[in-house]
Write a protein that holds these residues in place. Structure first.
Motif, mmCIF file in Angstrom:
data_model
loop_
_atom_site.group_PDB
_atom_site.id
_atom_site.type_symbol
_atom_site.label_atom_id
_atom_site.label_comp_id
_atom_site.label_asym_id
_atom_site.label_seq_id
_atom_site.Cartn_x
_atom_site.Cartn_y
_atom_site.Cartn_z
ATOM 1 N N TYR A 176 0.830 -1.203 0.000
ATOM 2 C CA TYR A 176 0.000 0.000 0.000
ATOM 3 C C TYR A 176 0.864 1.252 0.000
ATOM 4 O O TYR A 176 0.484 2.277 -0.588
ATOM 5 N N VAL B 285 -2.851 -5.598 -6.991
ATOM 6 C CA VAL B 285 -3.175 -5.725 -5.572
ATOM 7 C C VAL B 285 -4.692 -5.741 -5.407
ATOM 8 O O VAL B 285 -5.439 -5.506 -6.356
ATOM 9 N N THR C 83 -6.227 -2.692 -0.716
ATOM 10 C CA THR C 83 -4.864 -2.152 -0.648
ATOM 11 C C THR C 83 -4.804 -0.776 -1.305
ATOM 12 O O THR C 83 -4.132 0.134 -0.809
#
Lengths: 116, 116
Positions: free
Chosen positions: B12, B46, B50
């Motif tokens: 992240y 992702v 995230t």
DNA sequence: GTCCATTTGTCCGTATGTATA
DNA sequence: GTATACATACGGACAAATGGA
């Protein structure tokens, strides 16, 4: 210890507000460790992730600080202020150091100029 | 468009940095809408959560603003910079002063070099 | 106005990683 | 080495707000 069902705000905001109030009211003083994420989740009847989401906001506000393996601790106001200015303080220290070095360099050049 | 596997920081944070760089480099200008969360998640490989975690940081930095049903938009710098302007002004004054002193010193050294 | 697709926002359960004690 | 505790990620699900048909 659950949340107010009439409050239409997201649970993570209610948890964050409840913790802000508890800190402001002295239930948790500066330096105190908050209950663990698992305990808070059970107290408020939410998932651990919801507590983490609330703590993310409190950390952004520099109201608390979390340490892996230790816990989440209430910050003192002076600590929060110091943190906000620490970066700028470091920059100013670097500038002062460079300024001193410049002054020394300037004096050396002055001596060179006087000797010629 | 995936993430750097050699970067051991949390995904992240890498997503947040990639978006910061894209905004700083003008790939997304003030007022522009970012790709949707689903698109960003696919681009970077992702989960949507995230991407949301990355956007939470960018919103806290007031770099972007999100609207349910519309999207996430790049904020203009003037909107976000007002709070820190005074500190930056002080730093710039100090830097200007050092730049002037360096320029004067450089000229004196040049003269010495020419006289030797 | 109603319906519907889009988009962000949130929550949960589970799993894994990492740092501390 | 073990236990504790926070940190992150994922997938799935649903809610809320917007905007257009």
């Amino acid at each position: 210890m659950g949340l107010d069902m009439d409050d239409r705000r997201p649970p993570y905001q209610q948890v964050a507000d409840a913790l802000r109030a508890a800190i402001r009211d002295g239930e948790y003083a500066a330096g105190d460790r908050l209950p663990t994420v698992a305990e808070l989740a059970e107290q408020y009847g939410v998932a651990k992730m919801t507590v983490q989401r609330a703590l993310t906001d409190l950390r952004a506000e520099q109201l608390v600080v979390s340490w892996q393996g230790r816990g989440t601790f209430v910050r003192s106001r002076s600590e929060a202020d110091a943190a906000t200015t620490s970066v700028h303080d470091e920059i100013m220290k670097r500038l002062d150091s460079m300024h001193d070095e410049l002054a020394r360099l300037s004096e050396r050049v002055s001596r060179l100029e006087g000797a010629s």
